[in-house]
Design a protein around this motif. Sequence first.
Motif, PDB file in Angstrom:
ATOM      1  N   HIS A  32       0.856  -1.283   0.020  1.00  0.00           N
ATOM      2  CA  HIS A  32       0.104   0.162   0.046  1.00  0.00           C
ATOM      3  C   HIS A  32       1.163   1.167   0.046  1.00  0.00           C
ATOM      4  O   HIS A  32       0.745   2.259   0.906  1.00  0.00           O
ATOM      5  N   TRP A  33       1.930   1.185  -0.850  1.00  0.00           N
ATOM      6  CA  TRP A  33       2.790   2.300  -0.840  1.00  0.00           C
ATOM      7  C   TRP A  33       2.397   3.558  -1.398  1.00  0.00           C
ATOM      8  O   TRP A  33       2.908   4.638  -1.149  1.00  0.00           O
ATOM      9  N   ILE A  34       1.560   3.579  -2.422  1.00  0.00           N
ATOM     10  CA  ILE A  34       0.903   4.739  -3.097  1.00  0.00           C
ATOM     11  C   ILE A  34      -0.488   4.792  -2.994  1.00  0.00           C
ATOM     12  O   ILE A  34      -1.215   3.967  -3.207  1.00  0.00           O
ATOM     13  N   GLU A  35      -1.014   5.720  -2.420  1.00  0.00           N
ATOM     14  CA  GLU A  35      -2.568   6.078  -2.109  1.00  0.00           C
ATOM     15  C   GLU A  35      -2.962   7.277  -2.724  1.00  0.00           C
ATOM     16  O   GLU A  35      -2.213   8.492  -3.033  1.00  0.00           O
ATOM     17  N   SER A  36      -4.368   7.564  -2.966  1.00  0.00           N
ATOM     18  CA  SER A  36      -4.657   8.718  -3.405  1.00  0.00           C
ATOM     19  C   SER A  36      -4.494   9.877  -2.488  1.00  0.00           C
ATOM     20  O   SER A  36      -4.597   9.534  -1.123  1.00  0.00           O
ATOM     21  N   GLY A  37      -4.014  10.885  -3.140  1.00  0.00           N
ATOM     22  CA  GLY A  37      -3.694  12.108  -2.284  1.00  0.00           C
ATOM     23  C   GLY A  37      -2.174  12.278  -1.993  1.00  0.00           C
ATOM     24  O   GLY A  37      -1.759  13.186  -1.452  1.00  0.00           O
ATOM     25  N   ASP A  38      -1.391  11.270  -2.361  1.00  0.00           N
ATOM     26  CA  ASP A  38       0.099  11.487  -2.229  1.00  0.00           C
ATOM     27  C   ASP A  38       0.679  12.235  -3.058  1.00  0.00           C
ATOM     28  O   ASP A  38       0.257  12.223  -4.174  1.00  0.00           O
ATOM     29  N   THR A  39       1.698  12.840  -2.589  1.00  0.00           N
ATOM     30  CA  THR A  39       2.962  13.500  -3.192  1.00  0.00           C
ATOM     31  C   THR A  39       4.120  12.643  -3.149  1.00  0.00           C
ATOM     32  O   THR A  39       4.494  12.494  -2.179  1.00  0.00           O
ATOM     33  N   VAL A  40       4.427  11.893  -4.039  1.00  0.00           N
ATOM     34  CA  VAL A  40       5.640  10.917  -4.320  1.00  0.00           C
ATOM     35  C   VAL A  40       6.823  11.741  -4.871  1.00  0.00           C
ATOM     36  O   VAL A  40       6.762  12.377  -5.918  1.00  0.00           O
ATOM     37  N   ALA A  41       7.794  11.788  -4.062  1.00  0.00           N
ATOM     38  CA  ALA A  41       9.165  12.297  -4.536  1.00  0.00           C
ATOM     39  C   ALA A  41      10.157  11.312  -4.628  1.00  0.00           C
ATOM     40  O   ALA A  41      10.208  10.520  -3.979  1.00  0.00           O
ATOM     41  N   VAL A  42      10.814  11.389  -6.194  1.00  0.00           N
ATOM     42  CA  VAL A  42      11.639  10.540  -6.172  1.00  0.00           C
ATOM     43  C   VAL A  42      13.280  11.021  -5.641  1.00  0.00           C
ATOM     44  O   VAL A  42      13.392  12.084  -5.941  1.00  0.00           O
ATOM     45  N   ALA A  43      13.796  10.354  -4.701  1.00  0.00           N
ATOM     46  CA  ALA A  43      15.410  10.866  -4.422  1.00  0.00           C
ATOM     47  C   ALA A  43      16.237  10.468  -5.676  1.00  0.00           C
ATOM     48  O   ALA A  43      16.765   9.547  -5.846  1.00  0.00           O
ATOM     49  N   LEU A  44      16.440  11.596  -6.443  1.00  0.00           N
ATOM     50  CA  LEU A  44      16.981  11.352  -7.630  1.00  0.00           C
ATOM     51  C   LEU A  44      18.484  11.782  -7.569  1.00  0.00           C
ATOM     52  O   LEU A  44      18.732  12.976  -7.757  1.00  0.00           O
ATOM     53  N   SER A  45      19.296  10.822  -7.749  1.00  0.00           N
ATOM     54  CA  SER A  45      20.757  10.993  -7.698  1.00  0.00           C
ATOM     55  C   SER A  45      21.338  11.349  -9.102  1.00  0.00           C
ATOM     56  O   SER A  45      22.221  11.914  -9.416  1.00  0.00           O
ATOM     57  N   GLY A  46      20.421  10.655  -9.969  1.00  0.00           N
ATOM     58  CA  GLY A  46      20.862  10.746 -11.663  1.00  0.00           C
ATOM     59  C   GLY A  46      21.478   9.599 -12.022  1.00  0.00           C
ATOM     60  O   GLY A  46      21.840   9.231 -13.104  1.00  0.00           O
ATOM     61  N   GLY A  47      21.797   8.694 -11.213  1.00  0.00           N
ATOM     62  CA  GLY A  47      22.319   7.349 -11.429  1.00  0.00           C
ATOM     63  C   GLY A  47      21.075   6.360 -12.105  1.00  0.00           C
ATOM     64  O   GLY A  47      19.926   6.646 -11.789  1.00  0.00           O
ATOM     65  N   LYS A  48      21.652   5.000 -12.328  1.00  0.00           N
ATOM     66  CA  LYS A  48      20.461   4.280 -12.958  1.00  0.00           C
ATOM     67  C   LYS A  48      19.331   3.978 -12.340  1.00  0.00           C
ATOM     68  O   LYS A  48      18.165   3.758 -12.679  1.00  0.00           O
ATOM     69  N   ASP A  49      19.490   3.535 -11.033  1.00  0.00           N
ATOM     70  CA  ASP A  49      18.400   3.169 -10.130  1.00  0.00           C
ATOM     71  C   ASP A  49      17.264   4.109  -9.896  1.00  0.00           C
ATOM     72  O   ASP A  49      16.257   3.877 -10.098  1.00  0.00           O
ATOM     73  N   SER A  50      17.670   5.165  -9.578  1.00  0.00           N
ATOM     74  CA  SER A  50      16.693   6.429  -9.114  1.00  0.00           C
ATOM     75  C   SER A  50      16.262   6.925 -10.687  1.00  0.00           C
ATOM     76  O   SER A  50      15.178   7.177 -10.747  1.00  0.00           O
ATOM     77  N   SER A  51      16.996   6.975 -11.706  1.00  0.00           N
ATOM     78  CA  SER A  51      16.647   7.240 -13.019  1.00  0.00           C
ATOM     79  C   SER A  51      15.550   6.375 -13.373  1.00  0.00           C
ATOM     80  O   SER A  51      14.393   6.755 -14.102  1.00  0.00           O
ATOM     81  N   ALA A  52      15.575   5.143 -13.288  1.00  0.00           N
ATOM     82  CA  ALA A  52      14.726   3.957 -13.629  1.00  0.00           C
ATOM     83  C   ALA A  52      13.419   4.231 -12.885  1.00  0.00           C
ATOM     84  O   ALA A  52      12.336   4.203 -13.359  1.00  0.00           O
TER      85      ALA A  52
END
Length: 301
Positions: A42-62
């Motif tokens: 139940h990681w994402i629910e209606s009303g969520d603001t999801v932020a990707v912790a973006l390093s710019g490497g392959k995992d976070s970009s994916a």
Amino acid sequence: MQCSKCRREAIVYQRYSGLHLCEQHFNRDFEAKAKRAIREHHWIESGDTVAVALSGGKDSSAVLFFLHGLLGERRDVRLMAITVDEGIAGYRDPDRARRLSEGMGVPWVTASFRDAYGITLDEIVARKGTGLSCTYCGVLRRALMNRVAREEGVTKFAYGFNLDDGAQSVLMNVLRGDAAHLTRPVREVEGLVPRIRPFLYIPEREVALYAFLHVEGFDLAGCPYAVGALRRDVRGILDEYTYRHPATKYSLVRLGEALRRTDAAAGSGFGVCERCGEPMPVKEGKGICRACQVLDELRGA
Ligand SMILES: [Zn+2]
Ligand SMILES: [Zn+2]
């Protein structure tokens, strides 16, 4: 080699499933796994603001590409990206992360060690060497990420953490005899933005393949200061063992989850840091958080 599901050419072989998959079936399988992980927790629910912790490497970009595809059409969930610039000359280039986000039309925010703490990771290493720099950097990065996320109204933090990362962490805690870490229950803490890991059940090489197929211009180099001798050993042991027993990494991650779920009573409560006001575990005799302790140490207090 032919895809196990159609007649097209296979681009990947999954030892653990015995399947050869073409690009189309690989993508379908990959995204189904990530969606299942999100549903299951139940990681994402209606009303969520999801932020990707973006390093710019392959995992976070994916993970950014995947979530953009998953959430792009939804009006009830907001997606953004946050990049922390630790200050590593010639390595961390926040512009790369900015271009990745803007290319997908995802709002992007950045914060730097220099602005927040008055010190860069380069300066930390110059002062303290590389021995503890990963620990210092991790503590400061998490604290800064959390602060920025809260200011932006973020309700979930998405990390590109993959199956290999998860299995290595569990095995490292076992090898260190770190029962506290293994059994620390997952819980919500006021002021601490919860983390989600959509790729938790997907092997690193498949996350890399997914990134290569869909994202242009991600960063291939690892952090120049990363030493992590134990992690490197554990990675070697696990890769070798998993070759013969393909379900091992998955089993370890599931074990880690089971241990953390079952020990609801462990651990003390959370309070706030006397100095910076960030949430922190309450420990005897310590009124300031890890980030503030690290900063004291770095400033020679
Ligand atoms: Zn196919
Ligand atoms: Zn503090």
